[in-house]
Design an enzyme around this catalytic site. Structure first.
Site, PDB file in Angstrom:
ATOM      1  CB  SER A 123      37.588 137.977-109.178  1.00  0.00           C
ATOM      2  OG  SER A 123      38.750 138.633-108.964  1.00  0.00           O
ATOM      3  CG  HIS A 144      33.580 135.638-107.228  1.00  0.00           C
ATOM      4  ND1 HIS A 144      33.275 136.309-108.488  1.00  0.00           N
ATOM      5  CD2 HIS A 144      34.755 136.520-106.872  1.00  0.00           C
ATOM      6  CE1 HIS A 144      33.854 137.338-108.486  1.00  0.00           C
ATOM      7  NE2 HIS A 144      34.908 137.529-107.816  1.00  0.00           N
ATOM      8  CD  GLU A 156      30.102 135.729-110.023  1.00  0.00           C
ATOM      9  OE1 GLU A 156      29.268 136.130-111.092  1.00  0.00           O
ATOM     10  OE2 GLU A 156      31.014 135.409-110.168  1.00  0.00           O
ATOM     11  CG  ASN A 194      34.107 140.131-112.926  1.00  0.00           C
ATOM     12  OD1 ASN A 194      34.014 141.426-112.757  1.00  0.00           O
ATOM     13  ND2 ASN A 194      35.137 139.718-111.877  1.00  0.00           N
TER      14      ASN A 194
HETATM   15  P1  NAI Z   1      44.722 141.569-100.949  1.00  0.00           P
HETATM   16  O1  NAI Z   1      46.211 141.973-101.667  1.00  0.00           O
HETATM   17  O2  NAI Z   1      44.132 142.793-100.293  1.00  0.00           O
HETATM   18  O3  NAI Z   1      45.000 140.404 -99.859  1.00  0.00           O
HETATM   19  C1  NAI Z   1      45.732 139.247-100.276  1.00  0.00           C
HETATM   20  C2  NAI Z   1      46.238 138.778 -98.907  1.00  0.00           C
HETATM   21  O4  NAI Z   1      46.733 137.204 -98.929  1.00  0.00           O
HETATM   22  C3  NAI Z   1      47.404 139.587 -98.288  1.00  0.00           C
HETATM   23  O5  NAI Z   1      47.301 140.042 -97.053  1.00  0.00           O
HETATM   24  C4  NAI Z   1      48.675 138.719 -98.539  1.00  0.00           C
HETATM   25  O6  NAI Z   1      49.497 138.989 -97.468  1.00  0.00           O
HETATM   26  C5  NAI Z   1      47.994 137.197 -98.246  1.00  0.00           C
HETATM   27  N1  NAI Z   1      48.612 136.134 -98.840  1.00  0.00           N
HETATM   28  C6  NAI Z   1      49.132 136.286-100.255  1.00  0.00           C
HETATM   29  N2  NAI Z   1      49.659 134.877-100.625  1.00  0.00           N
HETATM   30  C7  NAI Z   1      49.650 134.265 -99.496  1.00  0.00           C
HETATM   31  C8  NAI Z   1      49.736 133.059 -99.206  1.00  0.00           C
HETATM   32  N3  NAI Z   1      50.387 132.128-100.106  1.00  0.00           N
HETATM   33  N4  NAI Z   1      49.256 132.291 -97.785  1.00  0.00           N
HETATM   34  C9  NAI Z   1      48.556 133.261 -97.203  1.00  0.00           C
HETATM   35  N5  NAI Z   1      48.495 134.521 -97.313  1.00  0.00           N
HETATM   36  C10 NAI Z   1      48.813 134.864 -98.605  1.00  0.00           C
HETATM   37  O7  NAI Z   1      43.621 140.938-102.093  1.00  0.00           O
HETATM   38  P2  NAI Z   1      42.142 140.768-102.028  1.00  0.00           P
HETATM   39  O8  NAI Z   1      41.630 142.206-102.721  1.00  0.00           O
HETATM   40  O9  NAI Z   1      41.826 140.723-100.752  1.00  0.00           O
HETATM   41  O10 NAI Z   1      42.035 139.762-102.830  1.00  0.00           O
HETATM   42  C11 NAI Z   1      42.217 138.329-102.540  1.00  0.00           C
HETATM   43  C12 NAI Z   1      41.560 137.263-103.453  1.00  0.00           C
HETATM   44  O11 NAI Z   1      40.213 137.681-103.770  1.00  0.00           O
HETATM   45  C13 NAI Z   1      41.999 137.392-104.936  1.00  0.00           C
HETATM   46  O12 NAI Z   1      42.151 136.076-105.390  1.00  0.00           O
HETATM   47  C14 NAI Z   1      41.124 138.261-105.786  1.00  0.00           C
HETATM   48  O13 NAI Z   1      41.202 138.164-107.152  1.00  0.00           O
HETATM   49  C15 NAI Z   1      39.988 138.031-105.504  1.00  0.00           C
HETATM   50  N6  NAI Z   1      38.719 138.946-105.211  1.00  0.00           N
HETATM   51  C16 NAI Z   1      39.043 140.401-104.869  1.00  0.00           C
HETATM   52  C17 NAI Z   1      37.989 141.254-105.072  1.00  0.00           C
HETATM   53  C18 NAI Z   1      38.406 142.682-104.947  1.00  0.00           C
HETATM   54  O14 NAI Z   1      37.553 143.525-105.092  1.00  0.00           O
HETATM   55  N7  NAI Z   1      39.527 143.035-104.151  1.00  0.00           N
HETATM   56  C19 NAI Z   1      36.692 140.880-105.263  1.00  0.00           C
HETATM   57  C20 NAI Z   1      36.427 139.624-105.352  1.00  0.00           C
HETATM   58  C21 NAI Z   1      37.558 138.650-105.427  1.00  0.00           C
END
Ligand code: NAI
Length: 504
Positions: A123, A144, A156, A194
């Site tokens: 994001s 996105h 997006e 954003n």
């Molecule tokens: P989260 O922390 O809930 O999940 C991330 C997951 O990725 C975790 O389960 C972690 O164990 C895993 N992980 C981390 N490094 C890894 C790797 N090298 N290989 C495999 N798995 C790995 O995070 P969330 O909120 O789901 O965000 C994920 C992405 O989505 C980020 O880039 C964030 O910026 C983006 N995003 C988040 C939003 C939100 O509202 N939370 C909205 C839109 C985008």
């Protein structure tokens, strides 16, 4: 249509909040989905969670039981990255860290098919820089989703400098086939939502900092006058101040400190104190058990009046007239509404006292913008200095006759809803000017991604682009700050007498 075939195998890496939601969306659309996470067991746990969510939908009669089984059967937890080798599309939703994402995509490129499409759900990171260093940077794009991905319609489709436009179209068509509302955007800080949404938070934070009103009043105005689903304080309490403040800071830094994106010290204080909002039990509001939610401030009057006079065209404020419980006499003039000793007018971005002095008006009451004056439940006003008690009471009583709750703000330029909408439209205009996305896509994104009642550009056109530009000029003059400078494109549209939606 170049949407991916349903037989195309999809992988999602990262089984957190976003990855699990995206995997569910793809499986619901009929794809076989491999879900991978580097935390052992996390992918299987995420699939169990999706199964439970779908179970609730079955209980409510919104999903057939066999469909639930079929969707879950299409989701496969995998532990080794090599199992993704024959996927057509790999969507990354791992930790928001540039180096970690770059390393992952490098590894994927070395083991996947040459025609695999790589997508990041980032994001805040640049798609151009995630792709830099890849052998095939043209095959990496942003996809996105918004949280929660199964519910929020917007996606997006983000193109970096090297991204192949044909692949952007494939992802666009695929997202559409998955039941989403995709929009194209170039990789620039904040993409569309954003970036354009920043003033929604920033203007309320400013109003609070300047003591224009309290949180509960400003939130109520955004909902009950502005037509937004939530006000800025209750929304940031829900998002989490750590997350919302970090996004603001990253957009501010990425635009080299442009004052339009300046973070708020009030929000920083909350972050410093660990008051992240709902998740920590306290933010702007207190969520502890038994805590009372503060009520919005409103004033009332039992003054009586016989009739009111409308001088000239009130613009969008005309929609209020049928609600007034009094006879309306029409005259020529400059868009003023008179009742007793009071003069009421829609704000033009000047402070009430300043406008009263400059225009030679006594007892001036400025009215804020409402999304729809015919149905608004609340309205903000401000009064010029030295207004007589009678005039103030009569003005309030007139608005009350329209069954409006009236909230009095301090004498603030542009009041609350008007300045917020003017700044949202201004940011949207600059986003068009910089060729980040089209006017239509920006308006669609703000409705589908953050539930705005209308796209900011269409909203500004409804009020009048000249009026919006004037509000910004007055805000800039009052504050003496670059932050409120009208976008060049807004000025150009006003000069041309054209609109954003005239564009082919
Ligand atoms: P989260 O922390 O809930 O999940 C991330 C997951 O990725 C975790 O389960 C972690 O164990 C895993 N992980 C981390 N490094 C890894 C790797 N090298 N290989 C495999 N798995 C790995 O995070 P969330 O909120 O789901 O965000 C994920 C992405 O989505 C980020 O880039 C964030 O910026 C983006 N995003 C988040 C939003 C939100 O509202 N939370 C909205 C839109 C985008």
């Amino acid at each position: 249509m170049s949407a991916l075939d349903r037989n195309a195998k999809i992988a999602v890496i990262g089984a957190g909040a976003m990855g699990a939601g995206i995997a569910q969306v793809a499986a619901q659309a009929g794809h076989s989905v491999l879900l991978l996470d580097n935390r052992p067991g996390a992918a299987a746990q995420a699939i169990d969670g999706i199964d439970r969510q779908l179970g609730k939908r079955v209980e409510k009669g919104k999903l057939a039981a066999d469909e639930r089984g079929e969707i879950v059967a299409r989701l496969h937890a995998v532990e080794a990255i090599e199992t993704l080798a024959d996927c057509t599309l790999i969507i990354e939703a791992i930790v928001e860290n540039l180096e970690v994402k770059r390393a992952l995509f490098k590894q994927l490129e070395s083991l996947c098919r040459a025609d695999c499409i790589l997508a990041s759900n980032t994001s805040s990171l640049s798609i151009t820089s995630i792709a830099a260093g890849l052998q095939r940077p043209e095959r990496l794009l942003g996809l996105h989703f918004f949280n929660p991905a199964p519910v929020m319609p917007l996606v997006e489709i983000v193109s970096g400098l090297a991204s192949d436009p044909a692949l952007a179209q494939t992802l666009f068509d695929t997202a559409k086939a998955w039941g989403k509302q995709p929009v194209h955007t170039r990789s620039t800080p904040g993409f569309i939502v954003n970036r354009v949404a920043r003033p929604f938070y920033a203007e309320s934070l400013r109003l609070l900092q300047e003591g224009a009103a309290d949180c509960a009043t400003l939130d109520a105005l955004m909902r009950e006058a502005g037509g937004f689903a939530m006000g800025a304080f209750e929304l940031t309490d829900l998002i989490g101040h750590d997350v919302n403040y970090a996004v603001t800071c990253s957009v501010f830094d990425a635009y080299y400190g442009d004052s339009r994106f300046q973070p708020s010290l009030i929000q920083k204080e909350l972050v410093d104190a660990g008051r992240f909002g709902r998740k920590s039990g306290r933010g702007f509001y207190d969520y502890s058990e038994g805590a009372q939610r503060p009520q919005p401030q409103q004033i009332s009057s039992d003054a009586s009046f016989d009739s009111c006079v409308v001088e000239g065209d009130l613009g969008v404020l005309n929609d209020l007239l049928p609600r007034l419980k009094t006879s309306v006499i029409k005259r020529d003039g400059k868009g003023l509404l008179r009742v007793g000793d009071a003069v009421l007018a829609l704000s033009d971005g000047r402070m009430a006292s300043q406008r009263a002095k400059e225009d030679g008006l006594r007892n001036l009451i400025l009215i804020d913008l409402a999304f729809d004056y015919a149905s608004a439940k609340r309205i903000a006003i401000s009064c010029s200095a030295g207004i007589s008690a009678d005039a103030r009471e009569q003005g309030i009583a007139l608005l009350q006759s329209a069954r409006l709750q009236v909230s009095l703000l301090s004498d603030t330029p542009g009041l609350a809803v008007l300045r917020t909408v003017a700044m949202l439209a201004n940011e949207a205009a600059d986003t068009v000017l910089h060729d980040v996305a089209s006017a239509a896509d920006i308006d669609l994104a703000m409705r589908a991604g953050v539930n705005y009642p209308q796209g900011p550009l269409a909203w500004a056109e409804r009020i009048g682009l000249a009026q919006i530009s004037q509000v910004l000029d007055h805000l800039q003059a009052s504050y003496g700050e670059e932050r409120y400078r009208p976008s060049l494109l807004l000025r150009r549209k006003v000069a041309e007498g054209s609109t954003f939606h005239d564009q082919p």
